[in-house]
Design an enzyme around this catalytic site. Sequence first.
Site, PDB file in Angstrom:
ATOM      1  NE  ARG A 172     -25.349  -6.011  -4.918  1.00  0.00           N
ATOM      2  CZ  ARG A 172     -25.848  -4.804  -4.846  1.00  0.00           C
ATOM      3  NH1 ARG A 172     -26.642  -4.328  -5.803  1.00  0.00           N
ATOM      4  NH2 ARG A 172     -25.601  -4.023  -3.815  1.00  0.00           N
ATOM      5  NE  ARG A 176     -28.313   4.355  -3.762  1.00  0.00           N
ATOM      6  CZ  ARG A 176     -27.378   4.976  -3.049  1.00  0.00           C
ATOM      7  NH1 ARG A 176     -27.149   6.254  -3.209  1.00  0.00           N
ATOM      8  NH2 ARG A 176     -26.652   4.303  -2.180  1.00  0.00           N
ATOM      9  NE  ARG A 249      -3.064  -3.141  -6.773  1.00  0.00           N
ATOM     10  CZ  ARG A 249      -2.197  -2.853  -7.741  1.00  0.00           C
ATOM     11  NH1 ARG A 249      -1.223  -3.691  -8.055  1.00  0.00           N
ATOM     12  NH2 ARG A 249      -2.287  -1.721  -8.404  1.00  0.00           N
ATOM     13  NE  ARG A 280     -10.193   7.543  -3.371  1.00  0.00           N
ATOM     14  CZ  ARG A 280     -10.778   7.215  -2.225  1.00  0.00           C
ATOM     15  NH1 ARG A 280     -12.087   6.992  -2.181  1.00  0.00           N
ATOM     16  NH2 ARG A 280     -10.083   7.114  -1.110  1.00  0.00           N
ATOM     17  CD  GLU A 300      -6.860   7.978  -2.342  1.00  0.00           C
ATOM     18  OE1 GLU A 300      -7.294   8.471  -1.309  1.00  0.00           O
ATOM     19  OE2 GLU A 300      -7.319   6.943  -2.860  1.00  0.00           O
ATOM     20  CE1 TYR A 348     -10.641  -1.516   3.176  1.00  0.00           C
ATOM     21  CE2 TYR A 348     -12.904  -2.190   3.531  1.00  0.00           C
ATOM     22  CZ  TYR A 348     -11.960  -1.197   3.406  1.00  0.00           C
ATOM     23  OH  TYR A 348     -12.333   0.113   3.531  1.00  0.00           O
ATOM     24  CG  ASP A 350     -15.784  -0.408   5.405  1.00  0.00           C
ATOM     25  OD1 ASP A 350     -14.785   0.138   4.896  1.00  0.00           O
ATOM     26  OD2 ASP A 350     -16.805  -0.696   4.750  1.00  0.00           O
TER      27      ASP A 350
HETATM   28  C1  LIG Z   1      -7.040   3.567   1.678  1.00  0.00           C
HETATM   29  C2  LIG Z   1      -8.028   3.109   2.703  1.00  0.00           C
HETATM   30  C3  LIG Z   1      -9.216   3.795   2.886  1.00  0.00           C
HETATM   31  C4  LIG Z   1     -10.145   3.364   3.823  1.00  0.00           C
HETATM   32  N1  LIG Z   1     -11.307   4.056   3.954  1.00  0.00           N
HETATM   33  C5  LIG Z   1     -12.224   3.658   4.851  1.00  0.00           C
HETATM   34  C6  LIG Z   1     -13.469   4.347   4.981  1.00  0.00           C
HETATM   35  O1  LIG Z   1     -13.742   5.328   4.290  1.00  0.00           O
HETATM   36  N2  LIG Z   1     -14.366   3.895   5.906  1.00  0.00           N
HETATM   37  C7  LIG Z   1     -14.109   2.809   6.699  1.00  0.00           C
HETATM   38  O2  LIG Z   1     -14.962   2.456   7.523  1.00  0.00           O
HETATM   39  N3  LIG Z   1     -12.936   2.149   6.605  1.00  0.00           N
HETATM   40  C8  LIG Z   1     -11.991   2.540   5.710  1.00  0.00           C
HETATM   41  N4  LIG Z   1     -10.795   1.869   5.616  1.00  0.00           N
HETATM   42  C9  LIG Z   1     -10.504   0.769   6.567  1.00  0.00           C
HETATM   43  C10 LIG Z   1      -9.833   1.259   7.883  1.00  0.00           C
HETATM   44  O3  LIG Z   1      -8.611   1.875   7.574  1.00  0.00           O
HETATM   45  C11 LIG Z   1      -9.604   0.068   8.820  1.00  0.00           C
HETATM   46  O4  LIG Z   1     -10.820  -0.513   9.184  1.00  0.00           O
HETATM   47  C12 LIG Z   1      -8.875   0.409  10.144  1.00  0.00           C
HETATM   48  O5  LIG Z   1      -7.950   1.418  10.018  1.00  0.00           O
HETATM   49  C13 LIG Z   1      -8.205  -0.843  10.647  1.00  0.00           C
HETATM   50  O6  LIG Z   1      -7.647  -0.634  11.932  1.00  0.00           O
HETATM   51  P1  LIG Z   1      -6.552  -1.647  12.484  1.00  0.00           P
HETATM   52  O7  LIG Z   1      -6.306  -1.237  13.904  1.00  0.00           O
HETATM   53  O8  LIG Z   1      -6.933  -3.023  12.210  1.00  0.00           O
HETATM   54  O9  LIG Z   1      -5.263  -1.392  11.579  1.00  0.00           O
HETATM   55  P2  LIG Z   1      -4.234  -0.183  11.461  1.00  0.00           P
HETATM   56  O10 LIG Z   1      -4.938   1.113  11.538  1.00  0.00           O
HETATM   57  O11 LIG Z   1      -3.399  -0.446  10.286  1.00  0.00           O
HETATM   58  O12 LIG Z   1      -3.337  -0.318  12.776  1.00  0.00           O
HETATM   59  C14 LIG Z   1      -2.308  -1.254  12.899  1.00  0.00           C
HETATM   60  C15 LIG Z   1      -1.175  -0.572  13.641  1.00  0.00           C
HETATM   61  O13 LIG Z   1      -0.199  -1.545  13.979  1.00  0.00           O
HETATM   62  C16 LIG Z   1       1.078  -0.955  13.863  1.00  0.00           C
HETATM   63  N5  LIG Z   1       2.065  -2.024  13.683  1.00  0.00           N
HETATM   64  C17 LIG Z   1       2.126  -2.902  12.654  1.00  0.00           C
HETATM   65  N6  LIG Z   1       3.190  -3.726  12.814  1.00  0.00           N
HETATM   66  C18 LIG Z   1       3.799  -3.346  13.960  1.00  0.00           C
HETATM   67  C19 LIG Z   1       4.973  -3.786  14.640  1.00  0.00           C
HETATM   68  N7  LIG Z   1       5.712  -4.793  14.167  1.00  0.00           N
HETATM   69  N8  LIG Z   1       5.325  -3.165  15.784  1.00  0.00           N
HETATM   70  C20 LIG Z   1       4.596  -2.133  16.267  1.00  0.00           C
HETATM   71  N9  LIG Z   1       3.490  -1.668  15.655  1.00  0.00           N
HETATM   72  C21 LIG Z   1       3.091  -2.263  14.517  1.00  0.00           C
HETATM   73  C22 LIG Z   1       0.945  -0.063  12.644  1.00  0.00           C
HETATM   74  O14 LIG Z   1       1.925   0.947  12.634  1.00  0.00           O
HETATM   75  C23 LIG Z   1      -0.465   0.494  12.812  1.00  0.00           C
HETATM   76  O15 LIG Z   1      -0.464   1.720  13.498  1.00  0.00           O
HETATM   77  C24 LIG Z   1      -9.874   2.242   4.637  1.00  0.00           C
HETATM   78  C25 LIG Z   1      -8.691   1.540   4.439  1.00  0.00           C
HETATM   79  C26 LIG Z   1      -7.790   1.946   3.479  1.00  0.00           C
HETATM   80  C27 LIG Z   1      -6.543   1.145   3.280  1.00  0.00           C
END
Ligand SMILES: Cc1cc2nc3c(=O)[nH]c(=O)nc-3n(C[C@H](O)[C@H](O)[C@H](O)COP(=O)(O)OP(=O)(O)OC[C@H]3O[C@@H](n4cnc5c(N)ncnc54)[C@H](O)[C@@H]3O)c2cc1C
Length: 370
Positions: A172, A176, A249, A280, A300, A348, A350
């Site tokens: 959708r 707004r 991606r 962006r 970006e 994905y 947030d």
């Molecule tokens: C471009 C983008 C924009 C975003 N914007 C928003 C937003 O505006 N608002 C929002 O709420 N959320 C946003 N998000 C989502 C947000 O980034 C995630 O919710 C959050 O960062 C996820 O945390 P995580 O700990 O799961 O992963 P990550 O932050 O990716 O942490 C995983 C960690 O594991 C480490 N790791 C991986 N493999 C290994 C290995 N083999 N050995 C040792 N270390 C390792 C990595 O280096 C990394 O530091 C966005 C995401 C993206 C991609």
Amino acid sequence: MHQYDYLIVGSGLYGAVMAHELNKSGKKCLVIDKRDHIAGNIYCEDIEGIHVHKYGAHIFHTSSKRIWDYMNQFAEFNNYINSPIAIYKDELYNLPFNMNTFSKMWGIRTPQEAKDMIAKQVAETGITEPQNLEEQALSLGGRDVYEKLIKGYTEKQWGRDCKELPAFIIKRLPFRYTYDNNYFNDRYQGIPIGGYTAVVEKMLEGIEVRTGVDFFEFRKENPDIAGTTIFTGMIDEYFGYQLGALEYRSVRFETEVLDCDNYQGNAVVNYTEREVPYTRIIEHKHFEFGKQEKTVISREYSSEWKVGMEPYYPVNDEKNMKLYEQYRELAEKEENVIFGGRLGGYKYYDMDKVVEAALDKLEDIQNGMN
Ligand SMILES: Cc1cc2nc3c(=O)[nH]c(=O)nc-3n(C[C@H](O)[C@H](O)[C@H](O)COP(=O)(O)OP(=O)(O)OC[C@H]3O[C@@H](n4cnc5c(N)ncnc54)[C@H](O)[C@@H]3O)c2cc1C
């Protein structure tokens, strides 16, 4: 005997919340991260006194009071409200699609005029059964909104023509009919004062953290270092890509310091025509109402992902979800390993959802059901 109760692989938000809570309950934790810094994708680099969101712009928003209160233990949040701008050729529009957008596009004033215009344009398309994303968007929003604000941006994001993308990507259009440029509908929103890295630093206070350490190398030397491993890296990499690689991606950022104090007057500006190669431009200082003399911007570029590149957005189509399901089955059989976070769960999330997932998993651990 293990040296640690938990080895936490990844110091992103998921790993940091897990480490914080487990440490609080008396467990001995070691956190490792292959990057040379903590905080995963919410890491901010200090450039010219500005917190630069190195892995993409991050705005914290949530409807959950539980998660908002949880995060506020680690930082106070400012009153930033995300109100992106879209630039199409020489036209400038407010996002999300709202009365400011429609008024600028068609010179109208009232919600009824906007609804009539959209209904007229939708009827003109004559599409009843959309076969692809282009037809879907046209049938939901009409030609102007599609061509000026959706088409080019979506094609750049996916690296494909809208006619070749499936219709289900757009369910959708979030129209707004008020003059409200606040992108999110959530009750709570803001940027942590002091930046995201400081939030994670606080979560990890008193916990041993080693950066620049890759799990797969580390495991060879330290196979029995901890009773349980919490793995937040890529689930397919953990299993040596034995069933094939999950697709993502990726995004490439071009960051530049500019000798002016205000480049675009807004934190987020989307470029919605296909001919502009980036999607962006982020001007980081505006997330924190910065008054620095210089400014830092990041362009970006959405890109195809290959093994070895930074994985950003999981491609949750049927093929990849099937493959993930097979990896998840393998993961379930893996003893004393918990998979979590955006890469461990191929999802994905947030930020609020990743914190929630970590807190839920902690409850499972407490209840003895990993
Ligand atoms: C471009 C983008 C924009 C975003 N914007 C928003 C937003 O505006 N608002 C929002 O709420 N959320 C946003 N998000 C989502 C947000 O980034 C995630 O919710 C959050 O960062 C996820 O945390 P995580 O700990 O799961 O992963 P990550 O932050 O990716 O942490 C995983 C960690 O594991 C480490 N790791 C991986 N493999 C290994 C290995 N083999 N050995 C040792 N270390 C390792 C990595 O280096 C990394 O530091 C966005 C995401 C993206 C991609």
